[in-house]
Design a protein around this motif. Sequence first.
Motif, PDB file in Angstrom:
ATOM      1  N   THR A  26       0.823  -1.216   0.000  1.00  0.00           N
ATOM      2  CA  THR A  26       0.000   0.000   0.000  1.00  0.00           C
ATOM      3  C   THR A  26       0.859   1.271   0.000  1.00  0.00           C
ATOM      4  O   THR A  26       0.315   2.374   0.010  1.00  0.00           O
ATOM      5  N   GLY A  27       2.188   1.087  -0.014  1.00  0.00           N
ATOM      6  CA  GLY A  27       3.083   2.239   0.020  1.00  0.00           C
ATOM      7  C   GLY A  27       3.586   2.628  -1.358  1.00  0.00           C
ATOM      8  O   GLY A  27       2.850   2.533  -2.353  1.00  0.00           O
ATOM      9  N   ASP A  28       4.860   3.047  -1.433  1.00  0.00           N
ATOM     10  CA  ASP A  28       5.442   3.504  -2.689  1.00  0.00           C
ATOM     11  C   ASP A  28       5.451   2.394  -3.728  1.00  0.00           C
ATOM     12  O   ASP A  28       5.999   1.308  -3.485  1.00  0.00           O
ATOM     13  N   VAL A  29       4.874   2.657  -4.887  1.00  0.00           N
ATOM     14  CA  VAL A  29       4.725   1.622  -5.907  1.00  0.00           C
ATOM     15  C   VAL A  29       6.066   1.201  -6.488  1.00  0.00           C
ATOM     16  O   VAL A  29       6.285   0.022  -6.813  1.00  0.00           O
ATOM     17  N   ASN A  30       6.998   2.145  -6.635  1.00  0.00           N
ATOM     18  CA  ASN A  30       8.306   1.794  -7.205  1.00  0.00           C
ATOM     19  C   ASN A  30       9.093   0.870  -6.274  1.00  0.00           C
ATOM     20  O   ASN A  30       9.788  -0.035  -6.725  1.00  0.00           O
ATOM     21  N   THR A  31       8.989   1.094  -4.976  1.00  0.00           N
ATOM     22  CA  THR A  31       9.636   0.199  -4.010  1.00  0.00           C
ATOM     23  C   THR A  31       9.045  -1.199  -4.105  1.00  0.00           C
ATOM     24  O   THR A  31       9.758  -2.206  -4.056  1.00  0.00           O
ATOM     25  N   HIS A  32       7.727  -1.260  -4.256  1.00  0.00           N
ATOM     26  CA  HIS A  32       7.032  -2.540  -4.405  1.00  0.00           C
ATOM     27  C   HIS A  32       7.542  -3.273  -5.649  1.00  0.00           C
ATOM     28  O   HIS A  32       7.846  -4.472  -5.604  1.00  0.00           O
ATOM     29  N   ILE A  33       7.629  -2.564  -6.757  1.00  0.00           N
ATOM     30  CA  ILE A  33       8.108  -3.168  -8.006  1.00  0.00           C
ATOM     31  C   ILE A  33       9.531  -3.690  -7.844  1.00  0.00           C
ATOM     32  O   ILE A  33       9.859  -4.815  -8.255  1.00  0.00           O
ATOM     33  N   GLN A  34      10.392  -2.883  -7.236  1.00  0.00           N
ATOM     34  CA  GLN A  34      11.796  -3.278  -7.091  1.00  0.00           C
ATOM     35  C   GLN A  34      11.943  -4.529  -6.240  1.00  0.00           C
ATOM     36  O   GLN A  34      12.786  -5.388  -6.528  1.00  0.00           O
ATOM     37  N   ILE A  35      11.131  -4.681  -5.207  1.00  0.00           N
ATOM     38  CA  ILE A  35      11.210  -5.871  -4.360  1.00  0.00           C
ATOM     39  C   ILE A  35      10.766  -7.105  -5.136  1.00  0.00           C
ATOM     40  O   ILE A  35      11.389  -8.163  -5.050  1.00  0.00           O
ATOM     41  N   VAL A  36       9.697  -6.986  -5.918  1.00  0.00           N
ATOM     42  CA  VAL A  36       9.237  -8.126  -6.721  1.00  0.00           C
ATOM     43  C   VAL A  36      10.269  -8.456  -7.802  1.00  0.00           C
ATOM     44  O   VAL A  36      10.555  -9.627  -8.067  1.00  0.00           O
ATOM     45  N   PHE A  37      10.852  -7.452  -8.391  1.00  0.00           N
ATOM     46  CA  PHE A  37      11.794  -7.661  -9.499  1.00  0.00           C
ATOM     47  C   PHE A  37      13.127  -8.213  -8.991  1.00  0.00           C
ATOM     48  O   PHE A  37      13.671  -9.172  -9.557  1.00  0.00           O
ATOM     49  N   ASN A  38      13.662  -7.635  -7.924  1.00  0.00           N
ATOM     50  CA  ASN A  38      15.017  -7.980  -7.467  1.00  0.00           C
ATOM     51  C   ASN A  38      15.058  -8.831  -6.209  1.00  0.00           C
ATOM     52  O   ASN A  38      16.125  -9.334  -5.839  1.00  0.00           O
ATOM     53  N   GLY A  39      13.924  -8.983  -5.508  1.00  0.00           N
ATOM     54  CA  GLY A  39      13.942  -9.687  -4.238  1.00  0.00           C
ATOM     55  C   GLY A  39      14.415  -8.774  -3.121  1.00  0.00           C
ATOM     56  O   GLY A  39      14.657  -7.583  -3.322  1.00  0.00           O
ATOM     57  N   LYS A  40      14.556  -9.343  -1.935  1.00  0.00           N
ATOM     58  CA  LYS A  40      15.007  -8.566  -0.784  1.00  0.00           C
ATOM     59  C   LYS A  40      16.065  -9.360  -0.043  1.00  0.00           C
ATOM     60  O   LYS A  40      15.799 -10.457   0.456  1.00  0.00           O
TER      61      LYS A  40
END
Length: 524
Positions: free
Chosen positions: A317-331
């Motif tokens: 529900t927060g910053d969409v770009n952060t969400h995308i980066q986590i899905v794309f690159n993992g954490k």
Amino acid sequence: MSRRNLAWLLWLSVFSNSTWANSKLNLTQGVTEISREVYDLHMLVLYICTAIGVIVFGIMFWSIAFHRKSKGAKPADFHESTKVEILWTAIPIVILIAMAIPATKTLIAMENNDNSDVTIQITGSQWKWHYKYFDQDIEFYSVLSTPREQYENHQGESDKSENYLLEVDKHLVIPANQKVRFLITSDDVIHSWWVPAFAVKQDANPGFINEAWTKVDEPGIYRGQCAELCGKDHGFMPIVVEVKSVEDYQLWLDEQHELIAQAADAEKASLSAEASMDELMALGEKTYVAYCAACHQVSGAGLPPAFPALKNSPIATGDVNTHIQIVFNGKAGTGMQGYGKQLSLKEIAAVVTYERNAWGNNTGDAVQASQVKSAAGNSTASDEKTLEAVTPTTTDTSDKKVDAPTVTNTATEDLTKIYSKEELMTMGENVYMKACVACHQPTGAGLPPAFPALKGSPMVLGDIAAHIDIVLNGSKKNAAMAAFGSQLTKTEIAAVITYERNAWGNNTGDLVQPAAINTAASAK
């Protein structure tokens, strides 16, 4: 038929190889020469153990029956017999040697990966396998294809196939009658790649590469699974290997290259397309159930603390770009993997959209493929800046710092220029950290046996021409060593070889110049 003949027939039927081979209680013979050798060893040991058991228990029961007190038998009165002691020590030693000789030959053959025709890197992760074909630019993930509703028994038994827990969306395809080498590792926990028909069972350890090989005689489909308890969905991590004839295997390679090209075109087209919210939510739900629900649950409730909830999540529900980066690159440091190589940009856009609008999140965000590319690109650029910040760009020698020379265009490369040791070492370290460190490690310690150490290596400390050749053209004996002649400039190759020959205490004092690389490349 006499009773004696009947007894012999029963005895032969029990102990014949064909009878044991067809028994469901016994090992399978497999489809490779090694697997048949393993089966024969198993049967040899079984026969020996059975014979020992029959003899020992036979003597014991015979002694009990014919030397019992009621028959008037009196126990012998004697002390230790040296002959008996020697005999019952020597006989087991001879038996063990008889078993060890063929077993050792088979074990040595199982570890011999020389002269392989195909090399495939296998990476295990929760809960799927990643296959990468060396020298083919082909890689893909293989996951259980049976719908979750079936294997969680939310559908009728009649809907399940015989191999419903051993079906995958993409088969590992290998050629028949060719030696296939496997480099097996993991990117999270310990897994184990096991195909019984090949007699291959090798652990996949994070940060280490184990090797195995097979050579299958006949085309067919062979199944296996992860044999290491690797987490909650360990039972849903199957392996399916499809063995094709050499001709059909080549056709499959051509088909894969064509599919890769088509996927690249589709990816490019998706960057300029605008998908509707309904389309994104439908594709997102399908992708989420297939790839994310195992950890975060269909309801988005997760399995805290390892797999946090996505419902009302600050990420979703927060910053969409952060969400995308986590899905794309993992954490890093968590069980969250990166899906950038596994899913298309459109699929990532759809699953992010779904996660941001399902379970009452209702952010209203409709993420497009172009936004995923932009956010992922920014993340990559940020990672590169971080790497530059922690990677030395100068080498301190003789109390002075020397900027690393940069060569970006082969056409403008000055092959006659003579570089100093400081310049070569500085540039070489930068090149090594970008092109070599993943396999040979920052310390030069390597990941044996697939990626040998460079520190104290006979190759690095030996003939310079051989060192240049292996960096330029790769290794025929070790397919894991790629050729860098087309990836790096001649100046970069000269620099990285100089660095390898003088780093980590190697200290050969050798300086390799671009002209030497050019001469070696021209001679080839």
